[in-house]
Write a protein that holds these residues in place. Structure first.
Motif, PDB file in Angstrom:
ATOM      1  N   GLY A 415       0.832  -1.189   0.000  1.00  0.00           N
ATOM      2  CA  GLY A 415       0.000   0.000   0.000  1.00  0.00           C
ATOM      3  C   GLY A 415       0.871   1.244   0.000  1.00  0.00           C
ATOM      4  O   GLY A 415       2.094   1.178  -0.165  1.00  0.00           O
ATOM      5  N   CYS A 416       0.245   2.404   0.189  1.00  0.00           N
ATOM      6  CA  CYS A 416       0.995   3.654   0.279  1.00  0.00           C
ATOM      7  C   CYS A 416       0.116   4.704   0.951  1.00  0.00           C
ATOM      8  O   CYS A 416      -1.032   4.425   1.307  1.00  0.00           O
ATOM      9  N   HIS A 417       0.668   5.875   1.112  1.00  0.00           N
ATOM     10  CA  HIS A 417      -0.115   7.001   1.594  1.00  0.00           C
ATOM     11  C   HIS A 417      -0.472   7.900   0.419  1.00  0.00           C
ATOM     12  O   HIS A 417       0.348   8.120  -0.468  1.00  0.00           O
ATOM     13  N   GLU A 418      -1.695   8.410   0.446  1.00  0.00           N
ATOM     14  CA  GLU A 418      -2.124   9.353  -0.587  1.00  0.00           C
ATOM     15  C   GLU A 418      -2.342  10.712   0.071  1.00  0.00           C
ATOM     16  O   GLU A 418      -3.040  10.825   1.080  1.00  0.00           O
ATOM     17  N   GLU A 495     -12.112   7.821   4.188  1.00  0.00           N
ATOM     18  CA  GLU A 495     -13.364   8.582   4.210  1.00  0.00           C
ATOM     19  C   GLU A 495     -13.195   9.975   3.625  1.00  0.00           C
ATOM     20  O   GLU A 495     -13.953  10.396   2.740  1.00  0.00           O
ATOM     21  N   TYR A 496     -12.205  10.726   4.103  1.00  0.00           N
ATOM     22  CA  TYR A 496     -12.010  12.100   3.638  1.00  0.00           C
ATOM     23  C   TYR A 496     -11.465  12.121   2.206  1.00  0.00           C
ATOM     24  O   TYR A 496     -11.926  12.907   1.375  1.00  0.00           O
ATOM     25  N   LEU A 497     -10.488  11.277   1.939  1.00  0.00           N
ATOM     26  CA  LEU A 497      -9.894  11.253   0.598  1.00  0.00           C
ATOM     27  C   LEU A 497     -10.951  10.968  -0.462  1.00  0.00           C
ATOM     28  O   LEU A 497     -11.052  11.682  -1.474  1.00  0.00           O
ATOM     29  N   ASP A 498     -11.717   9.909  -0.257  1.00  0.00           N
ATOM     30  CA  ASP A 498     -12.707   9.514  -1.261  1.00  0.00           C
ATOM     31  C   ASP A 498     -13.800  10.558  -1.411  1.00  0.00           C
ATOM     32  O   ASP A 498     -14.310  10.794  -2.521  1.00  0.00           O
ATOM     33  N   ASP A 499     -14.165  11.211  -0.317  1.00  0.00           N
ATOM     34  CA  ASP A 499     -15.194  12.245  -0.379  1.00  0.00           C
ATOM     35  C   ASP A 499     -14.723  13.443  -1.202  1.00  0.00           C
ATOM     36  O   ASP A 499     -15.491  13.982  -2.015  1.00  0.00           O
ATOM     37  N   ILE A 500     -13.480  13.844  -1.000  1.00  0.00           N
ATOM     38  CA  ILE A 500     -12.930  14.975  -1.761  1.00  0.00           C
ATOM     39  C   ILE A 500     -12.797  14.620  -3.243  1.00  0.00           C
ATOM     40  O   ILE A 500     -13.176  15.403  -4.130  1.00  0.00           O
ATOM     41  N   LEU A 501     -12.257  13.455  -3.520  1.00  0.00           N
ATOM     42  CA  LEU A 501     -12.068  13.030  -4.913  1.00  0.00           C
ATOM     43  C   LEU A 501     -13.411  12.860  -5.632  1.00  0.00           C
ATOM     44  O   LEU A 501     -13.548  13.187  -6.806  1.00  0.00           O
ATOM     45  N   LYS A 502     -14.405  12.373  -4.906  1.00  0.00           N
ATOM     46  CA  LYS A 502     -15.752  12.235  -5.472  1.00  0.00           C
ATOM     47  C   LYS A 502     -16.316  13.605  -5.819  1.00  0.00           C
ATOM     48  O   LYS A 502     -16.932  13.792  -6.882  1.00  0.00           O
TER      49      LYS A 502
END
Length: 505
Positions: A415-418, A495-502
């Motif tokens: 994995g990694c950090h985004e 949660e936050y990453l996917d919400d922003i990208l969405k």
């Protein structure tokens, strides 16, 4: 104005000898706070349940009274909001500070007693000025106005017999300020307490741009929004063309380090001062007492008794809880507080580390629930902010905001950090920025360094550059624009990453 400035400066500095007293005798002062809290609350419902009148030692207190969080105290708080009294604290409580909800998605309503206002929040504000005036005897602070950028205020009548008032802690403080403090501040209270953040910013900008502002208090992110709007309205290149006597920014809530270059661009003055405070919803905890540092003096005589849990033991069933006399340097601790508003052995969700034990000085290192540990790397907010600041310094970048979390690869891959980063100024090379960020994280966190070895557990982080105003739009969509609300830096899920990208897609 010069006479008023001299008189107020003299008056505020009288408190310094009391500050020096608790710096010299910190353990004794905390023992006195502890005894007063128990005596005051012994006849409350909570005090009777845990037999406060029988408690003679700290060991008695720790063995009888459980560590609490908001959920465990909520049944009491809810009843107080409905009008019942003498449950957690003996004096009447009608004010409740609404938390920004950074620990979880729910709003929290923290009781604010008269003692918490007078002996903690107001006292902290006065001490901040006392310390500043002591460090800067030639200040012209009171020759102009103070601009405090705070939250909103709501009146919440829960039933016919009880009126409970709620708002951000900054709004609760503003609403209850003494008359002399109201006279020295700007904008008008009516404008300062507007609920709609965009309307508030516009009206504050237009009203305060006509004033002689000498000092500002607020969260760096939203303060920058205001300053830029004022510069647009006045059609100037920097804020000193509007407020030539501006001399200090009192900031808190988030690390100032990533924002310093942004402020230096907006306020291009070598004489500008920056002072950090630790004024949370639950209490006023720390004040920077030395110029040009990130350390804060832990304020020990505000009606708050402190305990500490080493961060690695925060989730233990029965963690060992330390007193001030037992803490060590450069160790991350979760803060436990008992307060003059009836929060008993309460986990506030912040982590700190001590940078000095004589006197006790601290730095905020993060949140107990805001970290990345999906692969055993244990990245905390302090690590992230140090690394991203170094990456900016080496690539010429200036950031507006950022958040980060894990990215999981399937089929056994590492994995990694985004990282989602909104740049005010793009780095010379995003690839170089990513490399320096990665290497800096390795330098400050050995667990991360171990997981990055040979890309076996963690691969090189992914850094995405976001369009301007992304975080403002995202926070608005979450109903958390402005006030005490902060962009969450780290999360152990997407949660936050996917919400922003969405939102962007």
């Amino acid at each position: 104005m010069e006479i008023i400035n001299s008189l107020m400066t003299w008056f505020m500095k009288k408190r310094i000898h009391e500050v020096e007293l608790f710096m010299k005798y910190p353990i004794e002062v905390q023992k006195e706070v502890f005894a007063k809290l128990l005596h005051k609350a012994k006849n409350t419902e909570f005090g009777k349940k845990y037999h406060f009148h029988e408690i003679k030692t700290l060991e008695d207190f720790q063995s009888r009274v459980p560590i609490s969080d908001y959920e465990s105290l909520f049944p009491y708080i809810d009843r107080v909001m409905q009008g019942e009294q003498n449950l957690l604290w003996p004096t009447e409580i009608k004010w409740f500070a609404k938390s920004s909800g950074t620990t979880n998605a729910k709003s929290k309503f923290i009781p604010v007693s008269e003692e918490a206002l007078e002996d903690c929040h107001f006292k902290g504000g006065k001490d901040l000025l006392s310390i500043y005036f002591n460090n800067h005897p030639d200040t012209k602070f009171f020759t102009g106005k103070s601009l405090a950028l705070g939250g909103s205020h709501d009146i919440n009548q829960l039933d016919k017999s009880a009126a409970s008032f709620t708002g951000d802690i900054s709004a609760v403080i503003m609403k209850n300020l003494p008359f002399w403090a109201q006279m020295a501040r700007t904008p008008s209270l009516e404008v300062a307490l507007i609920n709609n953040w965009e309307e508030k910013i516009e009206k504050i900008a237009r009203e305060t741009s006509k004033e002689n502002v000498t000092n500002i208090s607020g969260i760096p992110t939203w303060t920058l929004v205001l300053l830029r709007r004022i510069m647009e309205i006045k059609q100037v290149d920097n804020i000193l063309e509007v407020w030539p006597n501006l001399e200090v920014f009192f900031h808190g809530a988030v690390s100032f380090t990533p924002y310093r270059k942004l402020f230096e661009k907006v306020i291009p003055s070598s004489g500008m001062n920056y002072y950090e405070t630790y004024n949370a919803t639950e209490g006023f905890f720390g004040i920077q007492d030395v110029s040009n540092t990130t350390e804060m003096l832990l304020m020990l005589d505000y009606g708050i008794f402190y305990e500490f849990i080493p961060l690695e033991h925060i989730d233990d069933e029965n963690p060992r809880v330390l007193t001030l006399a037992e803490v060590q340097l450069n160790t991350n601790y979760a803060i436990i507080i008992s307060t003059n508003a009836g929060l008993w052995r309460y986990k506030i969700g912040d982590t700190i580390k001590f940078t000095s034990l004589a006197p006790f000085r601290i730095q905020i290192s993060g949140r107990t629930r805001h970290f990345i540990n999906s692969f055993g790397e244990e990245i905390i907010i302090e690590n992230a902010e140090k690394a991203i600041t170094r990456a900016c310094d080496h690539t010429g970048a200036i950031i507006e905001n950022f958040t980060a979390g894990p990215k999981f690869f399937e089929n056994g891959a590492s994995g990694c950090h985004e990282w989602l980063v909104e740049f005010r100024k793009l780095p010379d090379s995003l690839s170089q920025f990513t490399t320096i960020l990665d290497e800096s994280l390795k330098a400050v966190n050995s667990d991360y360094e171990a997981k990055r070895a040979y890309d076996m557990v963690l691969e090189t982080p992914i850094v995405q550059s976001l369009p301007a105003d992304t975080f403002a739009k995202w926070m608005k969509g979450r109903g958390k624009l402005g006030g005490q609300n902060k962009v969450p830096r780290l999360a152990n899920n997407r949660e936050y990453l996917d919400d922003i990208l969405k939102m962007l897609n």
